[in-house]
Design an enzyme around this catalytic site. Structure first.
Site, short mmCIF file in Angstrom:
data_model
loop_
_atom_site.label_atom_id
_atom_site.label_comp_id
_atom_site.label_asym_id
_atom_site.label_seq_id
_atom_site.Cartn_x
_atom_site.Cartn_y
_atom_site.Cartn_z
N CYS A 105 66.48 -21.53 63.15
CA CYS A 105 65.59 -20.51 63.72
C CYS A 105 64.60 -20.01 62.66
CB CYS A 105 66.41 -19.39 64.35
SG CYS A 105 65.49 -18.54 65.64
N GLN A 157 61.48 -22.05 60.89
CA GLN A 157 60.09 -21.57 60.83
C GLN A 157 59.60 -21.56 59.38
OE1 GLN A 157 60.30 -17.71 62.71
NE2 GLN A 157 60.61 -18.56 64.75
N LYS A 189 90.93 -7.13 67.87
CA LYS A 189 91.20 -7.17 69.32
C LYS A 189 90.53 -8.37 69.96
CE LYS A 189 89.40 -3.40 70.67
NZ LYS A 189 88.89 -2.21 70.19
N THR A 193 105.70 3.70 61.78
CA THR A 193 105.43 3.50 63.21
C THR A 193 104.70 4.69 63.84
OG1 THR A 193 107.52 4.47 63.91
CG2 THR A 193 107.54 2.13 63.42
N SER A 243 88.59 -2.59 63.81
CA SER A 243 88.70 -3.87 63.09
C SER A 243 90.12 -4.44 63.04
CB SER A 243 88.19 -3.75 61.64
OG SER A 243 86.91 -3.20 61.62
N THR A 260 101.21 4.30 65.52
CA THR A 260 101.33 3.60 66.81
C THR A 260 101.82 4.56 67.88
OG1 THR A 260 101.71 1.49 65.74
CG2 THR A 260 102.52 1.70 68.00
N TYR A 292 73.88 -5.31 60.25
CA TYR A 292 74.71 -4.46 59.39
C TYR A 292 75.55 -3.50 60.22
CZ TYR A 292 71.98 -5.82 55.31
OH TYR A 292 71.39 -6.54 54.31
N GLU A 352 74.83 -23.08 66.19
CA GLU A 352 76.14 -22.51 65.85
C GLU A 352 76.81 -21.82 67.03
OE1 GLU A 352 73.21 -21.39 64.91
OE2 GLU A 352 73.18 -19.23 64.55
N HIS A 379 69.79 -21.98 68.05
CA HIS A 379 71.01 -21.61 67.29
C HIS A 379 72.17 -22.51 67.69
CE1 HIS A 379 69.58 -17.93 65.31
NE2 HIS A 379 68.83 -17.78 66.38
N1 GLN Z 1 62.32 -13.67 63.26
C1 GLN Z 1 62.10 -14.92 63.91
C2 GLN Z 1 61.58 -14.75 65.32
O1 GLN Z 1 61.69 -13.71 65.91
C3 GLN Z 1 63.38 -15.76 63.90
C4 GLN Z 1 64.48 -15.17 64.71
C5 GLN Z 1 65.82 -15.80 64.40
O2 GLN Z 1 66.00 -16.41 63.36
N2 GLN Z 1 66.77 -15.61 65.27
O3 GLN Z 1 61.05 -15.70 65.87
#
Ligand code: GLN
Length: 542
Positions: free
Chosen positions: A380, A384, A17, A187, A14, A190, A54, A516, A514
């Site tokens: 996503c 849904q 890099k 140091t 962490s 390192t 996680y 993002e 997605h």
């Molecule tokens: N669990 C949902 C699926 O597999 C949404 C997946 C997600 O949000 N990336 O379609």
């Protein structure tokens, strides 16, 4: 053949890099070099797609549909170079390749060994698909000294010895801790980690030293002497207020200059950092603040939503505001009325996710945003669940649910077993392998004329990245439309709902993809920019 820069890490994990590689990539680009960034990971999963957020943080999806390490997201955000499947390789994939070849009989008669067979495969992978780059920055995951990282270090040592002298550079990222009781920067860690590298046969050219306090000239000299690195190649890396400041501070410390020297390349003109200064200025001196609630599952593990976090920051950059995030565990809403917790937020976002836990809480958050006219963005899984919410509460389809959680009376979201990809049909069955079998990577989406998203994007067709197994069931489309939901984005064949919105609501958008993953500080994603604009507008109402 491009030049190679190998980036290793020492002392602890962490240290950033990935960020270091990304920022360096940007600086080299600004000096006129074409860069490519890649990551080698020592774990045995074939890719991070099967790991929980996680364990490993976000799974970053490339345009060409690979599930990769989140550092590839940093690389794209800092350089704008789209990552490819070949840019992320785990030890698992390397061994898989070697073992498949063994079964095929490629090594017939021989004993298959880590050296040379595994190391040869690593070298192959490193040099594959890089013809269009001047410089390849290749990050080795993990920490020097880990058992599982050894084949990778051995492979890059061999490669440096095989390629023409001076065409490979080693950058080692390390930690120089401050020990309070002694009142000193230490140091020794390192020194030890460089000793470990040298024992393998790798002499670093540059040390990037993470430190909380100013690296004194004395500490720098000591590190240089003990690690056999030039004093000016012992580069301090201090914590930055925003990650987008990192290219500026690395340049000020001479990192790109030292690297260019190490690779024997012409320095060229000074890089123009004005775009980074502009970004940093906007991040540090916003005109206001908006508060966005993120109702998700992995809320205590911020790396799980890395790109989302950044995309919201970019939305803030586009609107001159700071986006304050309120991470809320969806389970919270199962017991508590959403209205207590969501009071005072300017917008709500339900991000991607998997599994039943938290789903009802997320649905409660959708109801809250929908009924109060609060800007809502569902991504996503969030999209849904927004459809399930609309089915239950607007269309009166009481048994509406996703079959991800088991059989549903009304499968408004269902398993997708067949779809088109570039003219070919992809098929899946419920019993298929879990790894690498979702709808992955960029797919086109047609935007309905007159819709909110069409206005936001300013174009009729977009390409966005996917990662999901389930899909909104178009059998319910008509009933949902009659209840007020607008299917404003569909796959070009008209079969897969990609975007829903709610006309009459100030800002209610759910996207199956997605967005993002495509947002960059210099090019904020239009949906995030407009979502934050709507949140800002909302903040002015209260
Ligand atoms: N669990 C949902 C699926 O597999 C949404 C997946 C997600 O949000 N990336 O379609």
């Amino acid at each position: 053949m491009p030049r190679f820069v190998f980036i290793t890490g020492g002392v602890v994990s962490s240290l950033g890099k990935g960020l270091a590689a990304a920022a360096l990539g940007s600086l080299l680009q600004l000096r006129g070099y074409k860069v490519r960034l890649r990551k080698l990971d020592p774990y045995l999963n074939v890719d991070p797609g099967t790991m929980s957020p996680y364990q490993h943080g976000e799974v970053f999806v490339t345009e060409d549909g690979a599930e990769t390490d989140l550092d590839l997201g940093h690389y794209e955000r800092f350089t704008g170079v789209p990552a490819r499947a070949s840019d992320s390789v785990s030890a698992g994939r390397i061994y898989w390749t070697v073992l498949t070849r063994e079964r095929h009989g490629d090594f017939l008669g021989g004993t298959v060994q880590v050296v040379p067979h595994v190391t040869d495969t690593i070298k192959e992978v490193i040099q594959k698909d890089v013809a269009d780059a001047d410089i390849v920055l290749c990050e080795i995951g993990g920490t020097v000294g880990d058992i599982e990282g050894l084949p990778f270090l051995e492979a890059i040592r061999q490669l440096a010895n095989e390629l023409p002298r001076g065409e490979v550079a080693f950058l080692h990222v390390t930690l120089v801790p401050f020990i309070k009781s002694a009142g000193e920067l230490k140091t020794k860690p390192t020194q030890h980690s460089v000793r470990e590298l040298r024992a393998i046969g790798i002499q670093p050219d540059i040390l990037l030293c993470r430190s909380e306090l100013e690296l004194t000239p004395e500490a720098r000299r000591k590190i240089a002497l003990q690690c056999s690195v030039r004093v000016d190649a012992v580069i301090p890396a201090y914590d930055a207020e925003t990650i987008y400041e990192v290219p500026i501070s690395y340049h000020a410390e001479g990192l790109d200059n030292r690297l260019i020297e190490a690779l024997g390349l012409p320095a060229g003109p000074e890089p123009d950092l004005s775009a980074w200064y502009e970004i940093v200025n906007r991040v540090k001196r916003p005109e206001g603040v908006v508060k966005v609630a993120i109702v998700g599952k992995y809320t205590e593990h911020k790396d799980a939503y890395k790109s989302l976090n950044e995309a919201l920051t970019h939305g803030g950059i586009a609107n001159n505001v700071r986006v304050e995030l309120d991470w809320i565990d969806a389970d919270y809403f199962v017991a508590v009325d959403a209205s207590d917790r969501l009071q005072g937020v300017n917008a709500i976002l339900v991000p991607g996710g998997f599994g039943e836990r938290g789903a009802e809480g997320k649905i409660a958050a959708v109801t809250y945003a929908r009924t109060r006219g609060l800007p809502f963005f569902g991504i996503c899984f969030g999209m849904q669940l927004a459809c399930v919410e609309a089915a239950r509460n607007l269309a009166g389809i009481n048994g509406a649910n996703s079959t991800e959680f088991g059989l549903a009376a009304d499968p408004v979201v269902g398993l997708m077993t067949e779809w088109q990809r570039e003219g070919d049909v992809e098929r899946r069955a419920p019993t298929d392998d879990m790894g690498g079998t979702m709808r992955l990577g960029a797919y086109p989406c047609d935007l309905q004329e007159g819709s909110l998203v069409r206005r936001i994007y300013g174009t009729a067709r977009v390409d966005e990245r996917h990662r999901h197994r389930y899909e909104v069931n178009s059998d319910y489309k008509e009933r949902l439309e009659a209840a007020g939901l607008r299917f404003s984005g569909m796959s070009p064949d008209g079969r897969l709902p990609e975007i829903v919105e709610l006309p009459g609501h100030p800002w209610f958008v759910g996207v199956q993809f997605h967005p993002e993953l495509r947002s960059q500080p210099m090019r904020p994603h239009p949906l995030f920019a407009d979502f934050v604009r709507a949140a800002r507008q909302q903040s002015m109402l209260v």
